[in-house]
Design a protein around this motif. Sequence first.
Motif, PDB file in Angstrom:
ATOM      1  N   ASP A  95      26.579  16.327  62.966  1.00 13.97           N
ATOM      2  CA  ASP A  95      25.471  16.469  62.168  1.00 13.97           C
ATOM      3  C   ASP A  95      24.074  15.789  62.663  1.00 13.97           C
ATOM      4  O   ASP A  95      23.163  15.840  62.220  1.00 13.97           O
ATOM      5  CB  ASP A  95      25.481  16.012  60.683  1.00 13.97           C
ATOM      6  CG  ASP A  95      26.000  14.487  60.686  1.00 13.97           C
ATOM      7  OD1 ASP A  95      25.697  13.825  61.740  1.00 13.97           O
ATOM      8  OD2 ASP A  95      25.820  13.817  59.585  1.00 13.97           O
ATOM      9  N   GLY A  96      24.244  15.457  64.126  1.00 18.16           N
ATOM     10  CA  GLY A  96      23.235  14.837  64.835  1.00 18.16           C
ATOM     11  C   GLY A  96      22.769  13.390  64.302  1.00 18.16           C
ATOM     12  O   GLY A  96      21.703  13.123  64.916  1.00 18.16           O
ATOM     13  N   THR A  97      23.608  12.745  63.623  1.00 18.68           N
ATOM     14  CA  THR A  97      23.079  11.496  63.220  1.00 18.68           C
ATOM     15  C   THR A  97      23.547  10.493  64.157  1.00 18.68           C
ATOM     16  O   THR A  97      23.829   9.224  63.796  1.00 18.68           O
ATOM     17  CB  THR A  97      23.667  11.172  61.748  1.00 18.68           C
ATOM     18  OG1 THR A  97      25.111  11.177  61.756  1.00 18.68           O
ATOM     19  CG2 THR A  97      22.871  12.067  60.827  1.00 18.68           C
ATOM     20  N   GLY A  98      23.668  10.598  65.269  1.00 20.77           N
ATOM     21  CA  GLY A  98      24.203   9.797  66.219  1.00 20.77           C
ATOM     22  C   GLY A  98      23.421   8.328  66.529  1.00 20.77           C
ATOM     23  O   GLY A  98      24.106   7.465  66.682  1.00 20.77           O
ATOM     24  N   TYR A  99      22.047   8.386  66.438  1.00 20.33           N
ATOM     25  CA  TYR A  99      21.144   7.416  66.635  1.00 20.33           C
ATOM     26  C   TYR A  99      21.363   6.396  65.390  1.00 20.33           C
ATOM     27  O   TYR A  99      21.268   5.151  65.517  1.00 20.33           O
ATOM     28  CB  TYR A  99      19.827   7.562  66.700  1.00 20.33           C
ATOM     29  CG  TYR A  99      19.706   8.623  68.086  1.00 20.33           C
ATOM     30  CD1 TYR A  99      19.622   7.801  69.519  1.00 20.33           C
ATOM     31  CD2 TYR A  99      19.292   9.953  68.423  1.00 20.33           C
ATOM     32  CE1 TYR A  99      19.542   8.444  70.416  1.00 20.33           C
ATOM     33  CE2 TYR A  99      19.267  10.630  69.499  1.00 20.33           C
ATOM     34  CZ  TYR A  99      19.173   9.627  70.613  1.00 20.33           C
ATOM     35  OH  TYR A  99      19.314  10.266  72.062  1.00 20.33           O
ATOM     36  N   LEU A 100      21.446   7.033  64.241  1.00 12.40           N
ATOM     37  CA  LEU A 100      21.779   6.165  63.226  1.00 12.40           C
ATOM     38  C   LEU A 100      23.125   5.425  63.068  1.00 12.40           C
ATOM     39  O   LEU A 100      22.969   4.057  62.960  1.00 12.40           O
ATOM     40  CB  LEU A 100      21.653   6.856  61.994  1.00 12.40           C
ATOM     41  CG  LEU A 100      20.477   7.269  61.331  1.00 12.40           C
ATOM     42  CD1 LEU A 100      20.390   8.320  60.236  1.00 12.40           C
ATOM     43  CD2 LEU A 100      19.511   6.194  61.048  1.00 12.40           C
ATOM     44  N   HIS A 101      24.018   6.105  63.837  1.00 13.73           N
ATOM     45  CA  HIS A 101      25.399   5.389  63.763  1.00 13.73           C
ATOM     46  C   HIS A 101      25.243   4.439  64.640  1.00 13.73           C
ATOM     47  O   HIS A 101      25.806   3.185  64.765  1.00 13.73           O
ATOM     48  CB  HIS A 101      26.428   6.365  64.115  1.00 13.73           C
ATOM     49  CG  HIS A 101      26.967   7.246  62.978  1.00 13.73           C
ATOM     50  ND1 HIS A 101      25.921   8.511  62.605  1.00 13.73           N
ATOM     51  CD2 HIS A 101      28.085   7.281  62.387  1.00 13.73           C
ATOM     52  CE1 HIS A 101      26.765   8.896  61.343  1.00 13.73           C
ATOM     53  NE2 HIS A 101      27.721   8.166  61.468  1.00 13.73           N
ATOM     54  N   ARG A 102      24.803   4.933  65.949  1.00 14.58           N
ATOM     55  CA  ARG A 102      24.391   3.624  67.104  1.00 14.58           C
ATOM     56  C   ARG A 102      23.836   2.624  66.407  1.00 14.58           C
ATOM     57  O   ARG A 102      23.752   1.370  67.123  1.00 14.58           O
ATOM     58  CB  ARG A 102      23.932   4.222  68.299  1.00 14.58           C
ATOM     59  CG  ARG A 102      23.657   3.298  69.407  1.00 14.58           C
ATOM     60  CD  ARG A 102      23.256   3.921  70.637  1.00 14.58           C
ATOM     61  NE  ARG A 102      23.425   2.820  71.841  1.00 14.58           N
ATOM     62  CZ  ARG A 102      22.555   1.664  71.912  1.00 14.58           C
ATOM     63  NH1 ARG A 102      21.269   1.651  71.031  1.00 14.58           N
ATOM     64  NH2 ARG A 102      22.818   0.960  73.064  1.00 14.58           N
ATOM     65  N   TYR A 103      22.683   2.899  65.729  1.00 15.61           N
ATOM     66  CA  TYR A 103      22.002   1.639  65.262  1.00 15.61           C
ATOM     67  C   TYR A 103      22.663   0.712  64.511  1.00 15.61           C
ATOM     68  O   TYR A 103      22.648  -0.473  64.613  1.00 15.61           O
ATOM     69  CB  TYR A 103      20.864   2.261  64.245  1.00 15.61           C
ATOM     70  CG  TYR A 103      19.877   1.233  63.698  1.00 15.61           C
ATOM     71  CD1 TYR A 103      18.526   1.042  64.374  1.00 15.61           C
ATOM     72  CD2 TYR A 103      19.894   0.505  62.742  1.00 15.61           C
ATOM     73  CE1 TYR A 103      17.640  -0.093  64.137  1.00 15.61           C
ATOM     74  CE2 TYR A 103      19.025  -0.557  62.354  1.00 15.61           C
ATOM     75  CZ  TYR A 103      18.112  -0.660  63.004  1.00 15.61           C
ATOM     76  OH  TYR A 103      17.054  -1.642  62.669  1.00 15.61           O
ATOM     77  N   ALA A 115      13.458   9.190  63.226  1.00 16.28           N
ATOM     78  CA  ALA A 115      12.804   9.999  64.032  1.00 16.28           C
ATOM     79  C   ALA A 115      13.563  10.385  65.297  1.00 16.28           C
ATOM     80  O   ALA A 115      13.362  11.724  65.843  1.00 16.28           O
ATOM     81  CB  ALA A 115      11.557   9.266  64.476  1.00 16.28           C
ATOM     82  N   LEU A 116      14.146   9.689  66.108  1.00 16.20           N
ATOM     83  CA  LEU A 116      14.876  10.297  67.306  1.00 16.20           C
ATOM     84  C   LEU A 116      15.745  11.054  66.840  1.00 16.20           C
ATOM     85  O   LEU A 116      16.313  11.974  67.617  1.00 16.20           O
ATOM     86  CB  LEU A 116      15.391   8.944  67.880  1.00 16.20           C
ATOM     87  CG  LEU A 116      14.537   7.832  68.719  1.00 16.20           C
ATOM     88  CD1 LEU A 116      15.031   6.640  69.009  1.00 16.20           C
ATOM     89  CD2 LEU A 116      13.612   8.662  69.693  1.00 16.20           C
ATOM     90  N   THR A 117      16.733  10.782  65.724  1.00 19.68           N
ATOM     91  CA  THR A 117      17.701  11.647  65.122  1.00 19.68           C
ATOM     92  C   THR A 117      17.145  13.017  65.162  1.00 19.68           C
ATOM     93  O   THR A 117      17.961  14.156  65.450  1.00 19.68           O
ATOM     94  CB  THR A 117      18.347  10.938  63.875  1.00 19.68           C
ATOM     95  OG1 THR A 117      19.071   9.754  64.120  1.00 19.68           O
ATOM     96  CG2 THR A 117      19.221  12.053  63.355  1.00 19.68           C
ATOM     97  N   SER A 118      15.890  13.208  64.474  1.00 16.73           N
ATOM     98  CA  SER A 118      15.204  14.429  64.352  1.00 16.73           C
ATOM     99  C   SER A 118      14.456  15.074  65.375  1.00 16.73           C
ATOM    100  O   SER A 118      14.076  16.157  65.295  1.00 16.73           O
ATOM    101  CB  SER A 118      14.245  14.246  63.068  1.00 16.73           C
ATOM    102  OG  SER A 118      14.926  13.593  61.986  1.00 16.73           O
ATOM    103  N   GLY A 119      14.630  14.440  66.503  1.00 19.73           N
ATOM    104  CA  GLY A 119      13.882  14.923  67.953  1.00 19.73           C
ATOM    105  C   GLY A 119      12.552  14.605  67.788  1.00 19.73           C
ATOM    106  O   GLY A 119      11.945  15.517  68.745  1.00 19.73           O
ATOM    107  N   GLU A 120      12.163  13.672  66.996  1.00 22.32           N
ATOM    108  CA  GLU A 120      10.571  13.539  66.847  1.00 22.32           C
ATOM    109  C   GLU A 120      10.117  12.549  68.208  1.00 22.32           C
ATOM    110  O   GLU A 120      10.715  11.809  68.645  1.00 22.32           O
ATOM    111  CB  GLU A 120      10.157  12.927  65.443  1.00 22.32           C
ATOM    112  CG  GLU A 120      10.539  13.987  64.329  1.00 22.32           C
ATOM    113  CD  GLU A 120      10.203  13.138  63.284  1.00 22.32           C
ATOM    114  OE1 GLU A 120       9.657  12.145  62.993  1.00 22.32           O
ATOM    115  OE2 GLU A 120      11.012  13.419  62.069  1.00 22.32           O
ATOM    116  N   ASP A 121       8.719  12.603  68.295  1.00 22.17           N
ATOM    117  CA  ASP A 121       8.164  11.659  69.664  1.00 22.17           C
ATOM    118  C   ASP A 121       7.886  10.517  68.728  1.00 22.17           C
ATOM    119  O   ASP A 121       7.161  10.356  67.726  1.00 22.17           O
ATOM    120  CB  ASP A 121       6.823  12.007  69.664  1.00 22.17           C
ATOM    121  CG  ASP A 121       6.136  11.313  70.777  1.00 22.17           C
ATOM    122  OD1 ASP A 121       6.704  10.098  71.265  1.00 22.17           O
ATOM    123  OD2 ASP A 121       5.206  11.591  71.527  1.00 22.17           O
ATOM    124  N   ALA A 122       8.512   9.319  68.882  1.00 18.78           N
ATOM    125  CA  ALA A 122       8.502   8.246  68.188  1.00 18.78           C
ATOM    126  C   ALA A 122       7.835   7.193  69.168  1.00 18.78           C
ATOM    127  O   ALA A 122       8.205   5.610  68.914  1.00 18.78           O
ATOM    128  CB  ALA A 122       9.822   7.483  67.888  1.00 18.78           C
TER     129      ALA A 122
END
Length: 388
Positions: free
Chosen positions: A74-82, A308-315
Motif C-alpha cells: 500500500d506504499g506505507t513503507g516510510y511509516l513502517h520504517r519510521y 509526506a514522503l509516503t505520498s511522494g510529496e516534496d518535504a
Amino acid sequence: MSEFDDLRADGTDLNGLRAAVRAFLAADRETFGWTPAVDCWLSSWDTDFSIRLADAGFIGLTIPVEYGGRAPADGTGYLHRYVVTEELLAHGAPVGAHWIADRQVAPGLLAYGTEDQRRRLLPQIAAGRLYSAIGMSEHGAGSDLAAVQTRATRDGDGWLLNGTKVWTSGAHLAHQIVVLARTSPLDTAHRHAGFSQFIVPTDRPGITMSPIVLMNGEHHFNEVQFDDVRLTDGDLLGELGSGWHQVTSELGFERSGPERFLSTATLLMDVVSTLGRADVDDRTAAAVGDLMGRMVSLRQLSIAVARALTSGEDANTRAAMVKDLGTRFEQDSVELAADLVDGVGGADGERLRALLAVARVHSPLFTLRGGTNEVLRGIVARGTKAAT
C-alpha cells in the motif's frame, strides 16, 4: 484522515510492527549482550546485528519486494520504517553498519539508479549486508556544497575522480561511497549546475582514507582522498549534471527522521526512569516535562514528513525544520541531563555518567552533520516564502 491522525504513527499494523521490533530487540540483546548506546546510528557499528535485523524483516521497508525488500504493497513503507527507526534509537541498538544505505542510498537508487544498479545493490541493502558512506562535505565546502571542488573528468570511455571529502562517516568500514563531484566547469551564474553523483567502491585504486578521531578516541569520521580513481559510466548515479537535485532530495531523508531528535534518547529515558524512582522537586519535574513536551512535538513534525514522503510529496522544507529544531533539542537535552544526573549516586549514577560522557563528545556534531542549522534556516525561509 484528520490533521491529528496525520501526526500519529500507530494503527493496527504499525502497533503490531512496533511490538515485534521490541520483542526482537529484547531477545537479541539478551542473547548477544550488546550495550545500548547514545547516538547509536553513528557510534555503534555491528555487522552481525544488521544481518540479524534484516533476517527478522526490519531492514528494506522502503525497498520493493522485486528488489529483495519488504515495502508494503500500500506504499506505507516510510511509516513502517519510521516505527522501526524509533524503536532502534530508543533502545540504543547497534545500527550504524546498515544505517546510511537503508536510509538514503536505497531511496536514491529507486529514484535515480539504473536497473542494473538496483538489481545489484538493493537486495544487499535489504539483507543488511551493504554498508555505504556519503561523500559530500569538503574542506571549504561543508555548509556550502556548491563550493565542492572534487571533480570527475572524462577519460576515454570512463571517468577519473580527483579530490578530497571530509567528515565522511563510516567510510573506513563501508563498501562504497556515494560521491558528489563536479563534472562540468563552474558557471558562476548557476553555481548549483554541473554536479553529478557516482557510486564509488572503496576498494578502487587511488583511494586513501585518514581517520578523524573524536576526543574520546572514537573513530567514525574520515578524510577521503581520491587520486585518479577510475570510474565507469555504470558508476554514475542518475543523470549527468543532475547531482545537485539528487543530493538535495536525498537530504530530505537524512534530515527528517527521528534520529534528528532521538540520538540522546537512550540517555534521556534512563535519566527519567531513574528519577522516577526517587523524590524530585517541582523544578526538576517541570524541566523534564518541558523536555518531553518538545520531544513529542518534534516527533509529530517528523511523522508528518514521513507521511509526506509516503505520498511522494516534496518535504525538504519540513525536513529542514525537523533537523534544525531536533538537533538543538538534542544539545539542550545533554545539558539538562547533566544537571539531573549530578545528584544521582551509586550504580545508577555511574551508568548515567558514562552515557553522558559520550553524549557530551557527540553533542557538537548534532547541529553540523546533515547541514548546519544556519543553512537549514535559509532553506526553511525560502520554502516558506515560496509557499506564500
